[in-house]
Design an enzyme around this catalytic site. Structure first.
Site, mmCIF file in Angstrom:
data_model
loop_
_atom_site.group_PDB
_atom_site.id
_atom_site.type_symbol
_atom_site.label_atom_id
_atom_site.label_comp_id
_atom_site.label_asym_id
_atom_site.label_seq_id
_atom_site.Cartn_x
_atom_site.Cartn_y
_atom_site.Cartn_z
ATOM 1 C CG ASP A 105 46.426 41.854 28.158
ATOM 2 O OD1 ASP A 105 47.605 42.125 28.455
ATOM 3 O OD2 ASP A 105 45.456 42.070 28.912
ATOM 4 C CD GLU A 246 48.670 46.262 34.669
ATOM 5 O OE1 GLU A 246 47.840 46.080 35.549
ATOM 6 O OE2 GLU A 246 49.464 45.369 34.298
ATOM 7 C CG HIS A 315 41.358 42.196 34.216
ATOM 8 N ND1 HIS A 315 41.905 43.288 33.563
ATOM 9 C CD2 HIS A 315 42.388 41.400 34.554
ATOM 10 C CE1 HIS A 315 43.215 43.139 33.507
ATOM 11 N NE2 HIS A 315 43.542 41.997 34.102
ATOM 12 C CG ASP A 316 43.944 43.293 37.420
ATOM 13 O OD1 ASP A 316 43.655 42.098 37.307
ATOM 14 O OD2 ASP A 316 44.882 43.847 36.801
HETATM 15 O O1 TEU Z 1 48.151 43.270 36.884
HETATM 16 C C1 TEU Z 1 49.225 43.870 37.537
HETATM 17 C C2 TEU Z 1 49.080 44.146 39.002
HETATM 18 O O2 TEU Z 1 50.074 44.267 39.680
HETATM 19 C C3 TEU Z 1 47.776 44.312 39.663
HETATM 20 O O3 TEU Z 1 46.820 44.801 38.831
HETATM 21 C C4 TEU Z 1 47.353 43.045 40.257
HETATM 22 O O4 TEU Z 1 46.115 42.713 39.722
HETATM 23 C C5 TEU Z 1 47.181 43.054 41.736
HETATM 24 O O5 TEU Z 1 45.840 43.234 42.015
HETATM 25 C C6 TEU Z 1 47.950 44.040 42.501
HETATM 26 O O6 TEU Z 1 47.655 43.842 43.873
HETATM 27 C C7 TEU Z 1 48.378 42.634 35.680
HETATM 28 C C8 TEU Z 1 47.091 42.009 35.177
HETATM 29 O O7 TEU Z 1 46.172 43.020 34.861
HETATM 30 C C9 TEU Z 1 46.598 41.046 36.197
HETATM 31 O O8 TEU Z 1 45.347 40.508 35.886
HETATM 32 C C10 TEU Z 1 47.629 39.963 36.321
HETATM 33 O O9 TEU Z 1 47.281 39.106 37.376
HETATM 34 C C11 TEU Z 1 49.025 40.526 36.590
HETATM 35 O O10 TEU Z 1 49.355 41.629 35.765
HETATM 36 C C12 TEU Z 1 50.071 39.470 36.306
HETATM 37 O O11 TEU Z 1 50.165 39.251 34.936
#
Ligand code: TEU
Length: 544
Positions: A105, A246, A315-316
């Site tokens: 990542d 992403e 994971h989000d």
């Molecule tokens: O996530 C980007 C992001 O904007 C969203 O997925 C975020 O998790 C949030 O829920 C939006 O409301 C990426 C990563 O996947 C995430 O885990 C990180 O926290 C984020 O970037 C910052 O690096």
């Protein structure tokens, strides 16, 4: 390092299936309650049995872990909580011996404020100040930015009398990609990991690296695709590496650019539209019609012109069966199978998020159990909201749902650890766990195995075009895929039919199942009829 690593064949984009590991919550090997690299090594047999090709590990670099590793303090070292660089090399080697690649990542939009670059910037070094987005008060007043994790996106630094930009937590300072030195650093990081035998990269919030101040736009800026092409040429391009960006802000036109088959940018990107998280994700609800429209647009819009990623969770995001399906015990497994079939029979690269193949679910959170910086900030900012509604939102959407430990068995720590885990276990591991499902042939785990094997076996799944048959029907999903073998001329048709409701339902497109069709996969035993049982789904293959 094992020399055969660099000679393992490149992974084939058309057929590959990617498994996402959240290392903190996958497997603890040293009894400290947190997952680690050696834990992943211990579970390679499980991943081999599942049949996946590539393991995407969320960040394992040295980090204060305010945002669980997305706040990188050093891109070249492994965080001691996860292990050592030597252990990482061993993982790469052990996985390669099983034909499995590792995807790293790359968090390129920001670093932790503990990164040496930022520390030097704060100490007054102009070279490193230019790595970040430092601005004076007049600029900041004219360019208000709200952090994605809530609050002001500008942080004041008294000793410099300037502010730095942070689109996420204040401990995550945005890098300035308009500075060529920053872009060169990122290419160097990727090349460092390529030399270790890494086979794939996932690029965190990569659509945010080019900013457009005149529009106050933090994503899709004017230089975005230039920067990605430059990075591609300076590092992973032309090396058979699988890459995924992403990109929360990508529309179809951007997706076509990113995943252009000429290989100048990425293999594919993550588009999140089908999840229905919308503008205010906290109050959103899943809408099957919007899901179908988004999927159909991306499937047809990228056929021959790009490449799709296929996913239900990460994971989000909430747990897939809780977001899309029905996670009540009596329906959980059949419903999770339905959604797995819907996704895995489309064109693109499927991503399976750890535990999705077991039907792991969301849970009910007490305030003191939350670990995620976003959820904690959100909770603190919502004092006006009815507490019951706040609780429902955190239970339905909060990122901690995806981060509870992997459920390996029914034991007290679910086989994850011998100590108390860093985040609570889901109590339902007693019923939902890998040991039980590996032993039961009709389990969700074996359904995922079957779907992965079908992709490898049937060119129509890899290459066929896609037609959604019931665009305006919120209760069913029916799609047809077609592919003609260029050598034999044989025509292959795949038909997916799914009842999204918990009632028996007549399936109008069942009449397209021709005599002699093969039932490739089904989530109910027995021969299907035109009336489907609750959440029944079937996949058929016809060859003429
Ligand atoms: O996530 C980007 C992001 O904007 C969203 O997925 C975020 O998790 C949030 O829920 C939006 O409301 C990426 C990563 O996947 C995430 O885990 C990180 O926290 C984020 O970037 C910052 O690096």
């Amino acid at each position: 390092m094992n020399p055969h690593i660099l000679h393992t064949p490149a992974i084939d984009l058309d057929s590959c299936v990617i498994y996402q590991i959240y290392p903190m919550s996958f497997q603890d090997s040293n009894g400290d309650g947190m997952g680690d690299i050696n834990g992943i090594r211990q579970r390679l047999g499980y991943l081999t049995q599942l049949g996946v090709d590539l393991l995407w590990l969320t960040p394992i670099y040295r980090s204060p872990k305010r945002d669980n590793g997305y706040d990188v303090a050093d891109y070249h070292t492994i965080d001691p909580a996860f292990g050592t660089l030597a252990e990482m090399e061993q993982l790469i080697s052990d996985a390669a011996a099983r034909g499995i690649g590792i995807m790293m990542d790359i968090v390129a939009n920001h670093t932790s404020i503990e990164h040496e670059w930022f520390v030097r910037a704060l100490a007054g070094d102009p070279r490193y100040q230019a790595y970040y987005v430092f601005r004076d008060k007049a600029f900041v007043d004219a360019h208000p930015i709200t952090s994605i994790f809530g609050g002001n996106g500008w942080q004041y630094v008294p000793q410099l009398d300037r502010y730095y930009l942070h689109n996420f937590d204040a401990s995550q300072a945005d890098l300035d990609w308009d500075n060529p030195a920053v872009r060169a650093e990122m290419a160097e990081v990727i090349n460092f990991w390529l030399a270790k035998g890494i086979k794939g990269f996932r690029f965190d919030v990569i659509d945010m690296v080019s900013k457009e101040w005149s529009r106050l736009a933090m994503s899709n800026g004017p230089r975005l695709h230039d920067y990605i092409r430059e990075l591609n040429q300076a590092s992973f391009g032309g090396k058979g590496i699988i890459t995924v960006g992403e990109t929360w802000g990508a529309d179809l036109a951007h997706m076509q650019h990113y995943s252009n088959p000429n290989g100048s940018e990425f293999s594919m990107v993550f588009n999140f539209e089908h999840l229905g998280l919308g503008r205010d994700k906290w109050s959103s609800h899943f809408d099957p019609l919007a899901f179908k429209r988004a999927m159909a647009r991306h499937q047809t819009g990228l056929h021959g012109l790009g490449w799709n990623s296929l996913f239900l969770g990460n994971h989000d995001l909430p747990r897939a069966v809780s977001r899309f399906g029905d996670d009540r015990p009596e329906w959980r497994e059949v419903s999770a199978k339905l959604w797995a079939m819907v996704i895995h029979l489309m064109q693109g690269t499927p991503f399976i998020y750890q535990g999705e193949e077991l039907g792991m679910t969301n849970r009910h959170w007490q305030a003191d159990e939350l670990r995620d910086v976003e959820a904690i900030n959100y909770r603190a900012s919502q004092s006006e909201l009815d507490p019951a509604e706040l609780g429902r939102r955190l239970d339905a959407i909060g990122r901690d749902n995806a981060r509870t430990p992997m459920q390996w068995d029914s034991g007290p720590r679910a086989g994850f650890s011998t100590a108390a885990p860093w985040i609570v276990l889901n109590d339902n591991h007693v019923a939902i766990n890998a040991a039980e499902q590996r032993a039961r042939p009709d389990s969700l785990f074996h359904c995922y195995r079957q779907l992965i094997a079908l992709r490898k076996a049937h060119p129509v799944i890899r290459h066929g075009d896609v037609a959604l048959l019931d665009e305006e029907d919120p209760e069913r999903i029916s799609y047809r895929r077609r592919w003609q073998d260029p050598i034999t001329g044989a025509r292959h048709t795949l038909l997916l039919l799914a009842n999204l409701t918990e009632r028996p339902l007549v399936m109008p497109h069942f009449d397209q199942v021709e005599k002699g069709a093969t039932l490739l996969i089904s989530n109910y035993p027995g021969e299907p009829a035109a009336t489907f049982a609750p959440y029944q789904a079937t996949g058929w293959l016809m060859t003429t």
